[in-house]
Design an enzyme around this catalytic site. Sequence first.
Site, PDB file in Angstrom:
ATOM      1  N   ALA A  12      39.983 -18.532  28.723  1.00  0.00           N
ATOM      2  CA  ALA A  12      40.922 -19.579  28.295  1.00  0.00           C
ATOM      3  C   ALA A  12      41.460 -19.331  26.889  1.00  0.00           C
ATOM      4  O   ALA A  12      42.118 -20.193  26.316  1.00  0.00           O
ATOM      5  CB  ALA A  12      40.248 -20.951  28.373  1.00  0.00           C
ATOM      6  N   SER A  13      41.208 -18.161  26.337  1.00  0.00           N
ATOM      7  CA  SER A  13      41.674 -17.907  24.966  1.00  0.00           C
ATOM      8  C   SER A  13      43.162 -17.582  24.915  1.00  0.00           C
ATOM      9  O   SER A  13      43.797 -17.744  23.882  1.00  0.00           O
ATOM     10  CB  SER A  13      40.877 -16.750  24.346  1.00  0.00           C
ATOM     11  OG  SER A  13      40.959 -15.594  25.154  1.00  0.00           O
ATOM     12  N   SER A 149      46.238 -12.965  42.588  1.00  0.00           N
ATOM     13  CA  SER A 149      47.504 -12.332  42.213  1.00  0.00           C
ATOM     14  C   SER A 149      48.231 -12.026  43.514  1.00  0.00           C
ATOM     15  O   SER A 149      47.589 -11.897  44.571  1.00  0.00           O
ATOM     16  CB  SER A 149      47.221 -11.016  41.475  1.00  0.00           C
ATOM     17  OG  SER A 149      48.354 -10.184  41.458  1.00  0.00           O
ATOM     18  N   TYR A 162      42.821  -2.785  40.900  1.00  0.00           N
ATOM     19  CA  TYR A 162      43.204  -4.185  40.673  1.00  0.00           C
ATOM     20  C   TYR A 162      43.541  -4.844  42.011  1.00  0.00           C
ATOM     21  O   TYR A 162      43.088  -5.955  42.302  1.00  0.00           O
ATOM     22  CB  TYR A 162      44.400  -4.231  39.727  1.00  0.00           C
ATOM     23  CG  TYR A 162      44.845  -5.626  39.309  1.00  0.00           C
ATOM     24  CD1 TYR A 162      44.295  -6.252  38.194  1.00  0.00           C
ATOM     25  CD2 TYR A 162      45.838  -6.308  40.020  1.00  0.00           C
ATOM     26  CE1 TYR A 162      44.714  -7.522  37.799  1.00  0.00           C
ATOM     27  CE2 TYR A 162      46.260  -7.572  39.629  1.00  0.00           C
ATOM     28  CZ  TYR A 162      45.704  -8.178  38.518  1.00  0.00           C
ATOM     29  OH  TYR A 162      46.122  -9.434  38.133  1.00  0.00           O
TER      30      TYR A 162
END
Length: 260
Positions: A12-13, A149, A162
């Site tokens: 959450a940064s 995604s 990924y």
Amino acid sequence: MNTKRVAIVTGASRGIGSAIAQSLAADGFAIIVNYKSDESAASKIAERINNLGGIAHLFRADVTNPDDRQALIDAALMHHNRLDVLVNNAGIAPEPRLDILQTTEHSFDNVINGNLKSVYFMSQSAANAMIRLRQSDTIESGVIINISSIRYFTTATNYGEYCVSKAGVHMVTALFANRLAEHNINVYEFAPGIIKTDMTRPPHVHNYYDAKLDAGLAPINRWGQPEEVARAVTAAARGDLPYCTGQTIHIDGGWHLRSL
Ligand code: NAP
């Protein structure tokens, strides 16, 4: 009993995670703002939430580390005695991006650990905590949200590890949705398209997507913003989809639609 709902948001940064943390806080959730390395960015997000009258606690945890994962769940219980929502958002892209004929085992393990194994075991720990909280009547329901995604079904041959990790998140969502329904815990997958964050900032990535958009990539033909993912996630987190679980929600401007 603490009546304020509590959400953990991993990663959450920055980027999508920081937008989700702020959106959930605006909706009344107390937030555990998780980060791994960027403490200064994460503390700014927590500060912003607290300054607006919300409640946010910072918690550093590497979601690839089992002890850190448990400590993150425990942080929510320690601060608030409850956990209503887990958002598995933290994720990494392979660096460098190599063709699948050159992918290294090191990069494969790294991306699978960061994007898939972490989501599986964060979900397991959160689910066990939520089941206990349900049994003690501390919470009525729980929600687990996985950020995957469009790569869960879209190939990119220079991005194989990924794609595999996000395809795995699709199955993790289905598995936990099926297992947890009896406990009133719904599980959702949100599949973003191309969103403006640090992950898509490197020029070779950004220019590639800009060229695709110039050629008319999607029905809503523009970059998505982290806040647009956050708004949709917030609807699911607050319980607006009570009769849906295991669902994949595409946040991609309609990119997933086929046309001929
Ligand atoms: P980002 O801007 O690169 O931010 C990634 C966040 O994940 C950072 O807060 C980072 O924390 C955190 N993180 C990474 N590894 C971690 C770990 N092991 N433990 C804890 N935190 C960790 O990425 P983003 O674009 O917002 O992406 C967020 C999610 O959306 C990812 O799962 C990504 O795969 C997915 N996604 C993104 C896009 C896109 O176009 N941007 C599209 C589809 C899906 P620190 O900064 O503290 O290290």
